[in-house]
Design an enzyme around this catalytic site. Structure first.
Site, PDB file in Angstrom:
ATOM      1  CB  CYS A 134       4.366   2.521   6.162  1.00 33.66           C
ATOM      2  SG  CYS A 134       4.053   0.692   6.067  1.00 33.66           S
TER       3      CYS A 134
ATOM      4  CG  HIS B 248       2.833  -2.833   6.300  1.00 32.95           C
ATOM      5  ND1 HIS B 248       2.519  -1.896   7.224  1.00 32.95           N
ATOM      6  CD2 HIS B 248       3.053  -4.023   6.761  1.00 32.95           C
ATOM      7  CE1 HIS B 248       2.664  -2.770   8.343  1.00 32.95           C
ATOM      8  NE2 HIS B 248       3.013  -4.151   8.131  1.00 32.95           N
TER       9      HIS B 248
ATOM     10  CD  GLU C 117       1.138   1.866   4.244  1.00 33.77           C
ATOM     11  OE1 GLU C 117       0.861   0.781   3.996  1.00 33.77           O
ATOM     12  OE2 GLU C 117       0.625   2.573   5.306  1.00 33.77           O
TER      13      GLU C 117
END
Length: 166
Positions: free
Chosen positions: A98, A65, A67
């Site tokens: 996250c 992801h 992040e």
């Protein structure tokens, strides 16, 4: 702790600037076939230290992801996993994975664009930063360039559904 947007009027221009950069990263991700999410991390002096975009499909990695990738890059840049004093900008409300990583990294401020009604773990579905499982409390500002972030995601998913129809 969720911060009221009206309480951050003074740094709004700064938040907007960094969110626009995250939106550009998200656009690049979308163009590459990824869900369009971008993330930017700045230090306490306002310097860019990391930026990333979703790479789950390209890397074949469920943890890739935006992040998470930005946190990894920031840790390397600072040579420390403690990201005290840093601000993370992301176009979509972080998921549970996250949100947990953001708390673990000790990010000082999280600024995000659009709420995620399916997996948002900051305020929409869950509130990991303020829960008993999070020892680190971070400030959160949601809704910066919210309509731009939401529109970008909706357009990408509409195009994806259209492609899948044909």
């Amino acid at each position: 702790m969720l911060v009221d947007k009206s309480a951050i009027a003074a740094p709004y221009a700064q938040h907007k600037q960094w969110m626009q950069r995250a939106i550009a990263l998200a656009q690049d991700a979308g163009n590459a076939g990824e869900i369009p999410v971008g993330a930017v991390i700045i230090d306490g002096n306002g310097n860019l230290i990391a930026q990333a975009q979703n790479r789950r499909e390209r890397d074949r990695d469920p943890t890739a992801h935006a992040e998470i990738l930005a946190l990894r890059l920031a840790g390397k840049a600072l040579q420390n996993w403690h990201l005290n004093g840093c601000t993370l900008y992301v176009t979509l409300e972080p998921c549970p994975m996250c949100a947990g990583a953001i708390a673990q990294a000790r990010i000082e401020l999280l600024v995000y664009g659009a709420d995620d009604p399916k997996t948002g773990a900051i305020r929409t579905v869950a509130n990991i930063p303020d829960s008993a499982c999070s020892y680190h409390r971070l400030a959160v500002v949601g809704g910066i360039l919210e309509s731009d972030c939401r529109q970008q995601l909706q357009t990408w998913f509409a195009q994806k559904r259209q492609i899948n129809k044909t």
